[in-house]
Write a protein that holds these residues in place. Structure first.
Motif, PDB file in Angstrom:
ATOM      1  N   PHE A 102       0.832  -1.210   0.000  1.00  0.00           N
ATOM      2  CA  PHE A 102       0.000   0.000   0.000  1.00  0.00           C
ATOM      3  C   PHE A 102       0.865   1.257   0.000  1.00  0.00           C
ATOM      4  CE2 PHE A 102      -2.092   3.440   2.320  1.00  0.00           C
ATOM      5  CZ  PHE A 102      -3.287   3.558   1.631  1.00  0.00           C
ATOM      6  N   PHE A 103       1.839   1.305   0.895  1.00  0.00           N
ATOM      7  CA  PHE A 103       2.619   2.534   1.051  1.00  0.00           C
ATOM      8  C   PHE A 103       3.594   2.772  -0.097  1.00  0.00           C
ATOM      9  CE2 PHE A 103       1.519   2.055   5.661  1.00  0.00           C
ATOM     10  CZ  PHE A 103       0.803   3.229   5.754  1.00  0.00           C
ATOM     11  N   VAL A 104       4.191   1.721  -0.643  1.00  0.00           N
ATOM     12  CA  VAL A 104       5.140   1.945  -1.737  1.00  0.00           C
ATOM     13  C   VAL A 104       4.440   2.531  -2.952  1.00  0.00           C
ATOM     14  CG1 VAL A 104       4.972  -0.415  -2.683  1.00  0.00           C
ATOM     15  CG2 VAL A 104       7.006   0.956  -3.123  1.00  0.00           C
ATOM     16  N   HIS A 105       3.219   2.065  -3.243  1.00  0.00           N
ATOM     17  CA  HIS A 105       2.500   2.607  -4.400  1.00  0.00           C
ATOM     18  C   HIS A 105       1.872   3.967  -4.087  1.00  0.00           C
ATOM     19  CE1 HIS A 105       2.947  -0.779  -7.158  1.00  0.00           C
ATOM     20  NE2 HIS A 105       2.877  -1.561  -6.094  1.00  0.00           N
ATOM     21  N   LEU A 106       1.506   4.191  -2.836  1.00  0.00           N
ATOM     22  CA  LEU A 106       1.003   5.513  -2.442  1.00  0.00           C
ATOM     23  C   LEU A 106       2.089   6.566  -2.615  1.00  0.00           C
ATOM     24  CD1 LEU A 106      -1.065   7.430  -1.063  1.00  0.00           C
ATOM     25  CD2 LEU A 106      -0.094   6.695   1.134  1.00  0.00           C
ATOM     26  N   PHE A 107       3.276   6.300  -2.076  1.00  0.00           N
ATOM     27  CA  PHE A 107       4.347   7.300  -2.082  1.00  0.00           C
ATOM     28  C   PHE A 107       4.938   7.490  -3.478  1.00  0.00           C
ATOM     29  CE2 PHE A 107       5.030   5.782   2.515  1.00  0.00           C
ATOM     30  CZ  PHE A 107       4.087   6.681   2.982  1.00  0.00           C
ATOM     31  N   GLN A 159      -4.139  -1.059  -6.954  1.00  0.00           N
ATOM     32  CA  GLN A 159      -3.130  -2.119  -6.923  1.00  0.00           C
ATOM     33  C   GLN A 159      -3.425  -3.134  -5.814  1.00  0.00           C
ATOM     34  OE1 GLN A 159      -1.630  -2.122  -9.731  1.00  0.00           O
ATOM     35  NE2 GLN A 159       0.483  -1.605  -9.297  1.00  0.00           N
ATOM     36  N   LEU A 160      -3.803  -2.615  -4.657  1.00  0.00           N
ATOM     37  CA  LEU A 160      -4.081  -3.494  -3.525  1.00  0.00           C
ATOM     38  C   LEU A 160      -5.313  -4.361  -3.788  1.00  0.00           C
ATOM     39  CD1 LEU A 160      -2.550  -3.819  -0.864  1.00  0.00           C
ATOM     40  CD2 LEU A 160      -4.277  -2.412   0.241  1.00  0.00           C
ATOM     41  N   ALA A 161      -6.258  -3.836  -4.557  1.00  0.00           N
ATOM     42  CA  ALA A 161      -7.474  -4.591  -4.873  1.00  0.00           C
ATOM     43  C   ALA A 161      -7.153  -5.872  -5.640  1.00  0.00           C
ATOM     44  CB  ALA A 161      -8.432  -3.715  -5.678  1.00  0.00           C
ATOM     45  N   PHE A 162      -6.057  -5.851  -6.411  1.00  0.00           N
ATOM     46  CA  PHE A 162      -5.666  -7.044  -7.152  1.00  0.00           C
ATOM     47  C   PHE A 162      -5.101  -8.128  -6.238  1.00  0.00           C
ATOM     48  CE2 PHE A 162      -4.777  -3.776 -10.617  1.00  0.00           C
ATOM     49  CZ  PHE A 162      -5.977  -4.026 -11.269  1.00  0.00           C
TER      50      PHE A 162
END
Length: 324
Positions: A102-107, A159-162
């Protein structure tokens, strides 16, 4: 496959950067120093921009936000990686793994959009200088930063939904120092070919669209700068060099990973280290070495808080208190 098998895996094993026990102490020291340098360098930029009124401009407001995101990018996995150098079994819980994803794709998603905002700021400053402060008002700058975080949040949620509903019931070894999404999805108990393509398409779309916007923006800016010859344009060239260097360093590894997602894992590890460690540490260096205003503000900050004899006085006071 029954539901109990679907929920069998509760933790993942991170294989890390190297299996060599002899290298672990060296890597621990190296990345501890690099992480400390990232924190100090980026916090110094934030402190310099906020404390000097001459740097209260749109460009430096966005730069301070970039430094904050760089700290976040370096912090989502690096502290655990450093701690894992000291232990033999490098494990991470399923929930913590999802948190890293979650955080790597958020940032990183937020940083991509923020770099586009910084390019837009330079476009307005160079191509529309008379209207710069009107267009790039404080309100607009805040909106641009909020948009970058919003896009990052939408990106990481998709991304997390996948991943969140994938069944993990067998292998649990991730060949990286953090939960890299493409590597984690390969461990699922079902065929993840379509899911992997969707993940690559999602990240690839954000990366390539942001990169193309940056290329178009900086091309227009460079053409404008080339057609003008003045002292202000010389300063603009210096600023543009720093911006383009940062964009290249950030987008290079990201595009390589997601355009060629099935490359060798050792190459992916090097690129992952590059955008999580070296890019956040290089950004402060690039922006300060080529920017006289920032260097002047830093010298002023140093003279304020580190006056001659002040450090030695503090040390003597501490020693005096200890002896008493």
């Amino acid at each position: 496959m029954n539901e109990t098998n679907h929920s069998r895996v509760t933790a993942f094993v991170l294989l890390g950067l190297s299996n060599s026990r002899e290298l672990q102490p060296f890597l621990f020291l190296l990345f501890s120093l690099l992480y400390l340098a990232i924190l100090l360098g980026n916090f110094l930029i934030i402190l310099t921009v906020t404390s000097d009124s001459r740097l209260h401009t749109p460009m430096y407001f966005l730069l301070a936000n970039l430094s904050f995101i760089d700290i976040c990018v370096a912090s989502f996995a690096t502290p655990k990686m450093i701690a894992d150098f000291l232990v033999e079994h490098k494990t991470i819980s399923f929930d913590a793994c999802l948190a890293q994803i979650f955080f790597v794709h958020l940032f990183t998603g937020s940083e991509m959009v923020l770099l586009v905002s910084m390019a837009y700021d330079r476009y307005v400053a160079i191509c529309k200088p008379l209207h710069y402060m009107t267009i790039m008002s404080r309100r607009v700058c805040i909106i641009l930063v909020l948009i970058s975080w919003f896009v990052g949040f939408i990106h990481t949620t998709s991304q997390l939904a996948f991943t969140v509903n994938l069944p993990f019931c067998g292998p649990n070894e991730v060949d990286s120092f953090f939960c890299d999404l493409p590597l984690v999805t390969k461990l699922a108990c079902i065929d993840t070919y379509v899911v992997s393509l969707l993940i690559v398409a999602d990240s690839g779309f954000l990366s390539m669209s942001s990169f193309l916007l940056l290329v178009v923006s900086y091309t227009v800016i460079l053409i404008t700068v080339r057609n003008r010859s003045s002292a202000s344009m010389a300063k603009a060239r210096s600023t543009l060099t720093a911006h383009i260097t940062v964009v290249t360093l950030f987008f290079g590894p990201c595009i390589f990973i997601y355009v060629w997602p099935f490359s060798n894992y050792s190459v992916d590890k090097v690129l992952a280290v590059f955008y999580t460690i070296f890019t956040p540490i290089l950004n402060p260096v690039i922006y300060t070495l080529r920017n006289k205003e920032v260097k002047t503000a830093m010298r002023k900050l140093k003279s304020q808080y580190l006056k001659p004899g002040q450090v030695s006085t503090v040390i003597r006071n501490v020693l005096f208190l200890e002896t008493n």
